[in-house]
Design a protein around this motif. Structure first.
Motif, short mmCIF file in Angstrom:
data_model
loop_
_atom_site.label_atom_id
_atom_site.label_comp_id
_atom_site.label_asym_id
_atom_site.label_seq_id
_atom_site.Cartn_x
_atom_site.Cartn_y
_atom_site.Cartn_z
N UNK A 73 -16.50 8.05 30.76
CA UNK A 73 -17.79 8.74 30.85
C UNK A 73 -18.83 8.16 29.91
N UNK A 74 -18.40 7.34 28.95
CA UNK A 74 -19.36 6.72 28.02
C UNK A 74 -20.17 5.61 28.70
N UNK A 75 -19.68 5.09 29.82
CA UNK A 75 -20.39 4.01 30.52
C UNK A 75 -21.64 4.56 31.19
N UNK A 76 -22.78 3.92 30.96
CA UNK A 76 -23.98 4.39 31.64
C UNK A 76 -24.63 3.33 32.54
N UNK A 77 -23.97 2.17 32.71
CA UNK A 77 -24.44 1.18 33.67
C UNK A 77 -23.32 0.19 33.92
N UNK A 78 -23.27 -0.34 35.14
CA UNK A 78 -22.25 -1.31 35.54
C UNK A 78 -22.94 -2.57 36.05
N UNK A 79 -22.47 -3.72 35.58
CA UNK A 79 -22.90 -5.01 36.15
C UNK A 79 -21.64 -5.77 36.54
N UNK A 134 -27.13 2.31 26.69
CA UNK A 134 -26.40 2.22 25.42
C UNK A 134 -25.02 1.59 25.57
N UNK A 135 -24.37 1.84 26.70
CA UNK A 135 -23.01 1.33 26.92
C UNK A 135 -22.92 0.76 28.33
N UNK A 136 -22.73 -0.54 28.42
CA UNK A 136 -22.72 -1.21 29.72
C UNK A 136 -21.37 -1.89 29.96
N UNK A 137 -20.82 -1.66 31.13
CA UNK A 137 -19.58 -2.31 31.56
C UNK A 137 -19.96 -3.57 32.34
#
Length: 332
Positions: A73-79, A134-137
Motif C-alpha cells: 500500500x506504500x506504492x503510489x505509482x508504477x512504472x 513519494x514511493x515508486x515501483x
C-alpha cells in the motif's frame, strides 16, 4: 534539495533452466559456439501455464518490498519497462497493479527495450524530485522465449534471450541517491534490431492474424555486427557522460552493472574503463539477455550478494533496440 533513492530491490526468474545442450537438441548449435559468441551457458524460459509479465513483476516487487520493509500500500505509482507485454493493450503496468491488489494509482509502461529500465528509473527520479510521488515501483520484465524461433534458422537470436523480471523501489530522500541519468536514441538504426509485427501501419490483410501466412516478421531481426559496433562505442560514451556530469573519474566507480546483452561487450567496456573484475557485475551466463529485466535482476543479485554497500558509486548502462542507450549514476 530532494533526491530519490533506491530503498528496495527484488527479482524473479522462471524455474525452467534451458542449457546450451538443450538448445543443441533443437537446432544446429553447441555449447562452445554459444559461449564463444555470447558468454551464455543457460537461460530461464517461462511455463506459459504459470508465468506472465505481470505476475513475474509482482513476485520481484514483493521481494523488493520485503527487503525495504514496506507494504504494498506504500506504492503510489508504477512504472513498468517491457517490450513483451501480456496483451497488445492495455499495458502490463495495470495488470501488475491488479496483481498487487492496488486500486486507482497510476501505471505507466515504457517500451525502450534494453534501455527500458534506465529510462523508467530516470522517469521515476523526476517524479520524486518534483514531489509528485513519494514511493515508486520501477520494474523491468520480459518474456522473450515464446517468440523465439527455436530452429537453426533462428539460432543467432534464439540462443541469446531469456525471461525474467527485476524491481526497484524509489523513495524521496534528503541525501543523494540517483545523481543523474543520461538518455539517448538514434532512430536511423531502428530496423537493425527490431520485431516488425504486429504493427499498425499495414494493409488490412497484412494485419489480420487469420490472413497471415508469413510469420517471419513476428521474429526478432538483428544485425549483430552493427549492434556490436555501436554498442561498444555508445556504452563507453554514456558512462563517461555520467561521470563527467558529476565531476567524477572512472576510478570512482565501485560497481558497474551493464545491460546483459553479450559478455564480450561487457568485457570490452570493462577493459576500456580499466575496472577490475570485482567492480563489474555480470550474470548473463546464467540468464541470457532478459532485455529490460537484465539490469534490475543483476542489480538485485549484486546487492543481495553484498557487492553493493552504502556509499558506493554504482553505474548502470545500457544499449539496445532503437537504437537507444542510457546510463544512470547512483550514490548508494
Amino acid at each position: 534539495m530532494q533526491y530519490s533513492k533506491i530503498v528496495g530491490l527484488g527479482h524473479y526468474v522462471p524455474e525452467r533452466v534451458v542449457t546450451n545442450q538443450d538448445l543443441s537438441e533443437m537446432m544446429d548449435t553447441n555449447n562452445e559456439w554459444i559461449v564463444e559468441r555470447t558468454g551464455i551457458h543457460e537461460r530461464r524460459f517461462i511455463d506459459p501455464k504459470m508465468d506472465t509479465v505481470a505476475n513475474m513483476s509482482a513476485k520481484a516487487a514483493r521481494m523488493a518490498l520485503e527487503r525495504a520493509n514496506l507494504n504494498v500500500e506504500d506504492i503510489d505509482f508504477i512504472i513498468l519497462a517491457t517490450i513483451t507485454p501480456d496483451y497488445f493493450f492495455p499495458g502490463s503496468g495495470v495488470l501488475l497493479q491488479r496483481e498487487l491488489g492496488l486500486e486507482s494509482i497510476g501505471a505507466l509502461d515504457i517500451r525502450n527495450a534494453c534501455s527500458g529500465f534506465i529510462y523508467a528509473l530516470s522517469t521515476a527520479d523526476q517524479f520524486i524530485k518534483t514531489g509528485m510521488y513519494k514511493t515508486i515501483l520501477v520494474i523491468g520484465a520480459e518474456i522473450q522465449s515464446t517468440a523465439l524461433d527455436l530452429t537453426t534458422r533462428g539460432r543467432n537470436t534464439a540462443v541469446i534471450f531469456g525471461d525474467g523480471a527485476g524491481a526497484a523501489i524509489l523513495q524521496a530522500s534528503g541525501q543523494p541517491g540517483i545523481l543523474s541519468s543520461h538518455l539517448h536514441s538514434d532512430g536511423r538504426y531502428a530496423e537493425e534490431l527490431y520485431v516488425k509485427d504486429p504493427g499498425s501501419s499495414r494493409p488490412h490483410a497484412e494485419r489480420q492474424p487469420e490472413q497471415i501466412t508469413d510469420t517471419s516478421t513476428f521474429k526478432v531481426h538483428m544485425n549483430g555486427n552493427m549492434v556490436f559496433k555501436h554498442a561498444v562505442v555508445k556504452f563507453h560514451e554514456v558512462i563517461m557522460e555520467a561521470l563527467d556530469a558529476n565531476n567524477l573519474a572512472k576510478e570512482s566507480i565501485d560497481m558497474l552493472i551493464p545491460h546483459q546483452a553479450n559478455l564480450r561487450i561487457s568485457n570490452y567496456i570493462q577493459q576500456k574503463l580499466g575496472l577490475p573484475d570485482e567492480k563489474v557485475y555480470n550474470n548473463i551466463m546464467r540468464y541470457g539477455n532478459t532485455t529490460a529485466g537484465s539490469i534490475p535482476i543483476a542489480l538485485s543479485e549484486a546487492w543481495g550478494e553484498g557487492k553493493i554497500k552504502t556509499g558506493d558509486l554504482v553505474c548502470l548502462a545500457a544499449f539496445g533496440s532503437g537504437f537507444t542507450w542510457a546510463s544512470s549514476l547512483i550514490r548508494w
